[in-house]
Scaffold this active site. Structure first.
Site, PDB file in Angstrom:
ATOM      1  N   GLU A 164     -20.806 -40.281 -25.580  1.00 21.03           N
ATOM      2  CA  GLU A 164     -21.674 -39.508 -25.075  1.00 21.03           C
ATOM      3  C   GLU A 164     -22.855 -39.469 -25.875  1.00 21.03           C
ATOM      4  OE1 GLU A 164     -19.928 -35.596 -24.366  1.00 21.03           O
ATOM      5  OE2 GLU A 164     -18.857 -36.510 -22.771  1.00 21.03           O
ATOM      6  N   GLU A 360     -13.517 -39.536 -18.911  1.00 25.96           N
ATOM      7  CA  GLU A 360     -13.240 -38.109 -19.261  1.00 25.96           C
ATOM      8  C   GLU A 360     -13.663 -37.148 -17.972  1.00 25.96           C
ATOM      9  OE1 GLU A 360     -14.773 -35.913 -22.662  1.00 25.96           O
ATOM     10  OE2 GLU A 360     -14.703 -37.570 -23.940  1.00 25.96           O
TER      11      GLU A 360
HETATM   12  C1  BG6 Z   1     -16.888 -34.005 -24.010  1.00 25.44           C
HETATM   13  C2  BG6 Z   1     -16.496 -34.563 -25.458  1.00 25.44           C
HETATM   14  O1  BG6 Z   1     -18.143 -33.970 -23.594  1.00 25.44           O
HETATM   15  O2  BG6 Z   1     -16.330 -32.803 -23.637  1.00 25.44           O
HETATM   16  C3  BG6 Z   1     -15.179 -33.926 -26.024  1.00 25.44           C
HETATM   17  O3  BG6 Z   1     -16.501 -36.033 -25.508  1.00 25.44           O
HETATM   18  C4  BG6 Z   1     -15.153 -32.503 -25.646  1.00 25.44           C
HETATM   19  O4  BG6 Z   1     -15.407 -34.080 -27.219  1.00 25.44           O
HETATM   20  C5  BG6 Z   1     -15.037 -32.498 -24.259  1.00 25.44           C
HETATM   21  O5  BG6 Z   1     -14.249 -31.893 -26.300  1.00 25.44           O
HETATM   22  C6  BG6 Z   1     -14.825 -31.107 -23.543  1.00 25.44           C
HETATM   23  O6  BG6 Z   1     -15.783 -30.225 -24.000  1.00 25.44           O
HETATM   24  P1  BG6 Z   1     -15.628 -28.846 -24.805  1.00 25.44           P
HETATM   25  O7  BG6 Z   1     -17.029 -28.571 -25.479  1.00 25.44           O
HETATM   26  O8  BG6 Z   1     -15.057 -27.735 -23.634  1.00 25.44           O
HETATM   27  O9  BG6 Z   1     -14.486 -28.965 -25.791  1.00 25.44           O
END
Ligand code: BG6
Length: 456
Positions: A164, A360
């Site tokens: 990202e 993800e």
């Molecule tokens: C993604 C990232 O954007 O989202 C992670 O690659 C992150 O590092 C994940 O933890 C979930 O988002 P958040 O902000 O709720 O942890």
């Protein structure tokens, strides 16, 4: 029964800073996160810092068994630049031993490693020299990348350069969620541009060191859906996609920065400093595959009061609050699974149907202990439903010919998350913050069954 393609990757994603722990020991130097937490712990949820996240530096062997136990045939994590090259030049032998054992343990448990090089964790020594704003960051990253390819290329076949990249650009230089928490659109563009060049130079090094391997980049994708068919709203959505998606996806896959983006930046006095050979570097170093992180769509409308020249992205597009949205109230993000179908078709039609995977996808929920059953298992049916709905739309895209080779959830074990600390949990395993003990959730068992059947 919905079946996924043969050899489909089922797994989960993680990152070094969110899981390794031992963040200032065993030879590791400070990243911007270690520094920022020491400077301003109050910015972090419940003063939870990056020092001992999940302790996988110590528990990796048992964790690789746990991956296998829930049917994961693949995993993505990252290497910490600050652990491997604490001063940017000297290899930390302890890190080499650790990562080699870690990646070997994955392989021993039938879990294919996909190794990423940068997950928001800039070395502090580089930040002190200007970070990504300095052109020197490009060569520094390429050197780190080449070192990692040489040291671990016999174990790891699939690599990615950045996770990202747009996030450290906007969070660090527009919205103040990452260090150095600056608000300056022009500097943000320069940071993004150097990151893009660093990516391309790492791909160039990869082709020399590991000509038989595969390399990609992980991008966050939030497709822009306009409020209406009006020309103004449509333009806002196009501009939003230009800045947020096409800025990295076009050069990574097609080898060039979109003309429309260059024009838009030029019209607003936002162009970065460039060098004559940059275009050739981008053109000659496209990727083998793409990873797309998808959590939520971006709803946009034409801005009502736009400054010209633009001072912030909201001068190009404004957020639109769609009255029909479904929301995950804990994270505040919209749930819109159909976007995965739209993304699958976009990859097929606009990006030469390059191999790609969902790198993800997941649902962060607070206070999950509420859902613990009598035998101590968290029954996270909402997460199962969330993933099933997304997989359903992904499957539809694949049946229409999109070249998707895997689905990775965020994440394997509940982990630390930047300024949010441990507030929202995403894992297939829960983690007790006092003992670091892991326990499988219902979603972990569901994932195992899904991966074993290669569908649902
Ligand atoms: C993604 C990232 O954007 O989202 C992670 O690659 C992150 O590092 C994940 O933890 C979930 O988002 P958040 O902000 O709720 O942890």
């Amino acid at each position: 029964m919905k079946k996924f393609p043969e050899h489909f990757l089922w797994g989960a994603a993680m990152s070094a800073p969110q899981t390794e722990g031992q963040s200032l020991s065993h030879g590791k130097s400070a990243s911007t996160w270690d520094y920022w937490f020491a400077e301003a712990p109050e910015k972090f949820n419940q003063n939870q810092g990056p020092a001992d996240t999940s302790k996988m530096y110590d528990t990796y062997a048992a964790d690789c068994q746990r991956m296998q136990a829930i049917g994961m045939n693949s995993v993505r994590t990252s290497i910490a630049w600050t652990r491997l090259l604490p001063d940017g030049k000297t290899v930390n032998q302890e890190a080499v031993i650790f990562y080699r054992k870690y990646f070997q343990a994955m392989l021993d448990h039938g879990v294919e490693p996909i190794i990423n090089l940068f997950h928001f964790d800039l070395p502090m020594w580089l930040m002190d020299q200007g970070g990504w704003e300095s052109r020197d960051s490009v060569a520094a990253f390429a050197y780190y990348a080449e070192t990692a390819f040489e040291l671990f290329g016999d174990l790891v076949k699939k690599w990615t350069t950045f996770n990202e990249p747009m996030v450290h650009v906007e969070c660090g230089y527009l919205y103040q969620y990452h260090y150095p928490a600056i608000v300056d659109f022009k500097r943000a563009v320069q940071v993004g541009y150097h990151t893009l060049l660093a990516h391309a130079q790492a791909v160039e090094a990869f082709r020399k060191v590991l000509p038989k391997g595969e390399i990609g980049i992980i991008l966050n994708i939030s497709p822009s859906y306009p409020r209406s068919d009006s020309a103004e709203d449509q333009l806002a959505a196009q501009r939003s996609d230009l800045l947020n998606t096409r800025s990295f996806l076009d050069p990574a896959v097609l080898g060039n920065v979109p003309e429309e983006l260059v024009t838009l930046l030029a019209e607003n006095d936002l162009l970065p400093a460039v060098k004559a050979d940059d275009a050739a570097l981008l053109e000659e170093n496209t990727v083998d595959f793409i990873g797309l992180n998808y959590y939520q769509p971006r709803r946009v409308q034409a801005p009502e009061h736009a400054e010209s020249p633009a001072k912030m992205p909201h001068d190009f597009y404004a957020a639109y609050d769609w009255p029909e949205k479904r929301i995950n109230p804990y994270r505040g993000w919209e749930i819109y699974p159909k976007a995965l179908y739209d993304v699958a078709i976009m990859m097929k039609e606009t990006y030469r149907n390059i191999p790609w995977y969902v790198s993800e996808n997941g649902m962060g929920v607070a206070d999950e202990e509420r859902f613990m059953n009598a035998s101590g298992m968290i029954e996270d049916d909402y997460r199962i439903e969330f993933m099933q709905e997304h997989l359903d739309y992904l499957h539809q895209g694949i049946s229409e010919g999109s070249n998707c080779f895997g689905y990775h959830a965020w994440t394997f074990v509940d982990c630390w998350s930047w300024l949010n600390g441990y507030r929202n949990r995403y894992g297939f395993y829960s983690m007790d913050l006092a003992t670091y003990e892991r326990s499988v959730k219902k979603s972990g068992l569901w994932f195992k069954a899904t991966a074993e059947k290669n569908g649902f």
